[in-house]
Design an enzyme around this catalytic site. Sequence first.
Site, PDB file in Angstrom:
ATOM      1  N   TYR A 142      40.470 -27.364  17.021  1.00  0.00           N
ATOM      2  CA  TYR A 142      39.511 -26.777  16.085  1.00  0.00           C
ATOM      3  C   TYR A 142      40.147 -26.747  14.708  1.00  0.00           C
ATOM      4  O   TYR A 142      41.271 -26.270  14.552  1.00  0.00           O
ATOM      5  CB  TYR A 142      39.163 -25.355  16.538  1.00  0.00           C
ATOM      6  CG  TYR A 142      38.224 -24.619  15.622  1.00  0.00           C
ATOM      7  CD1 TYR A 142      36.868 -24.934  15.582  1.00  0.00           C
ATOM      8  CD2 TYR A 142      38.676 -23.592  14.806  1.00  0.00           C
ATOM      9  CE1 TYR A 142      35.987 -24.249  14.746  1.00  0.00           C
ATOM     10  CE2 TYR A 142      37.811 -22.898  13.967  1.00  0.00           C
ATOM     11  CZ  TYR A 142      36.474 -23.237  13.947  1.00  0.00           C
ATOM     12  OH  TYR A 142      35.607 -22.555  13.119  1.00  0.00           O
ATOM     13  N   ASP A 237      47.520 -29.655  11.174  1.00  0.00           N
ATOM     14  CA  ASP A 237      46.809 -28.405  10.923  1.00  0.00           C
ATOM     15  C   ASP A 237      47.676 -27.273  11.473  1.00  0.00           C
ATOM     16  O   ASP A 237      47.690 -27.007  12.685  1.00  0.00           O
ATOM     17  CB  ASP A 237      45.437 -28.444  11.605  1.00  0.00           C
ATOM     18  CG  ASP A 237      44.661 -27.144  11.408  1.00  0.00           C
ATOM     19  OD1 ASP A 237      45.249 -26.160  10.901  1.00  0.00           O
ATOM     20  OD2 ASP A 237      43.469 -27.118  11.767  1.00  0.00           O
ATOM     21  N   LYS A 265      46.041 -18.059   7.631  1.00  0.00           N
ATOM     22  CA  LYS A 265      46.499 -16.905   8.431  1.00  0.00           C
ATOM     23  C   LYS A 265      47.752 -16.241   7.858  1.00  0.00           C
ATOM     24  O   LYS A 265      47.659 -15.457   6.920  1.00  0.00           O
ATOM     25  CB  LYS A 265      46.664 -17.315   9.894  1.00  0.00           C
ATOM     26  CG  LYS A 265      45.348 -17.842  10.501  1.00  0.00           C
ATOM     27  CD  LYS A 265      45.399 -18.015  11.970  1.00  0.00           C
ATOM     28  CE  LYS A 265      44.167 -18.713  12.541  1.00  0.00           C
ATOM     29  NZ  LYS A 265      42.999 -17.869  12.743  1.00  0.00           N
TER      30      LYS A 265
HETATM   31  N1  HOZ Z   1      38.060 -19.283  14.951  1.00  0.00           N
HETATM   32  C1  HOZ Z   1      39.155 -18.388  14.812  1.00  0.00           C
HETATM   33  C2  HOZ Z   1      39.854 -18.236  16.130  1.00  0.00           C
HETATM   34  N2  HOZ Z   1      40.352 -19.438  16.653  1.00  0.00           N
HETATM   35  C3  HOZ Z   1      38.729 -17.051  14.220  1.00  0.00           C
HETATM   36  C4  HOZ Z   1      37.895 -16.199  15.085  1.00  0.00           C
HETATM   37  C5  HOZ Z   1      37.449 -14.910  14.431  1.00  0.00           C
HETATM   38  O1  HOZ Z   1      38.022 -14.477  13.444  1.00  0.00           O
HETATM   39  O2  HOZ Z   1      36.510 -14.346  14.931  1.00  0.00           O
END
Ligand code: HOZ
Length: 425
Positions: A142, A237, A265
């Site tokens: 992702y 990434d 992050k």
């Molecule tokens: N998509 C991120 C986790 N792999 C963020 C999820 C979130 O902050 O709800």
Amino acid sequence: MSRSTSLFEAAKHVLPGGVNSPVRAFARVGGHPVFIKQSHGPYLVDVDDRQYIDYIGSWGPMIVGHCHPQVIARVHQALDQGLSFGAPTEIETLMANKVCEIMPSIEMLRMVSSGTEATMSAIRLARGFTRRDKIVKFEGCYHGHSDSLLVKAGSGALTMGEPDSLGVPASLAQHTITLEYNNIAEVEALFAVSGSQIAAVIVEPVAGNMGLVPPVPGFLEALRAECDKSGAVLIFDEVMTGFRVALGGAQEAYNIRPDLTTLGKIIGGGMPVGAFGGRRDIMSLLAPLGGVYQAGTLSGNPIAMTAGLATLELIQAPGFYPDLFARTTQLVQGLQTEADAAGIEFTTNQAGAMFGFFFTAPEVRYFSQVMNTDTARFNAFFNGMLAAGINLAPSPFESGFVSAAHTEADIDATITAARTVFQSL
Ligand code: HOZ
């Protein structure tokens, strides 16, 4: 009715699904999300005054723990100077220098406001640099929710059972080639035929959005070799793995130098931040130096830079990573021991201070294995742990994060809770 439940009902009237990011809605695991009101160290406190040992860490950023006093003090100081100027500030250069020092593959850096912006912009830059359109990604990885990358994606996309999103034009998705993560032969076969058309390969060097799946030996090396031969740009990434699986990220842990790196992050210390950077010749194509356009009102925001820089300084303390990794190992080994004792088919993966676990017997290295794990059992385990005060990611397709604030006693308490929950499955 708990306060969390009533807040969720109210939220659903005005926020799609009651949330601002799909996985938080608990759709995969059932029940209602807990609403959080505060945090400290390794703990979250919900609106019903229940405390949880937290292994989400805001999905990765809180590596020094929640509300670290040094980070908070620096942010308080910065707040007094102003929230946003829309003009250059010195701290942006300090931040860039710090990142270049920690990750030597990054010679120049552009700050943005999220990981999605970072990956989207890195792809545009790679396309502009190579003058090619096609990109390669891996199933279950992702890279945020931009159109080119939301194809066979992991994380929330898998949670919702929709790895391909509505609204992505087919004419754009056709430029995204998706291969199996950790399948070296597939990569080599594609490049043998189409290498000269490929602008970029983007990969989570340790996959963290289909649970946690580390690279098999030779996989990242093969990506580097094929990009070198074809002239494609290799993008790591490291939004999740940066400063997390080693100080210098997965590129340090696995000793591979990517052409571009995307970050997020931890680099924001809990504030909304992303960044992308890498080779000077590629980064020099970015506006205002070159013809690849990218911009952002809040890019390099001084409060976000302050929280991020304070965090990056803390993680450079001697002994920071050995202690953090030992705590993570204590956790995954403890979980495995308790699952084995209860006769449950269970396996764990660890990369530095990231972990994943799967309800299946064999070691998990491929996306197809992830999709064949016992997700009903995951849901029962997740809900049992939450009831026992342990906050795990509410999906089998996410990673867990340990912070430096987690003590041996916190990990012991987690393993003790897991013992009871495993026995009840
Ligand atoms: N998509 C991120 C986790 N792999 C963020 C999820 C979130 O902050 O709800």
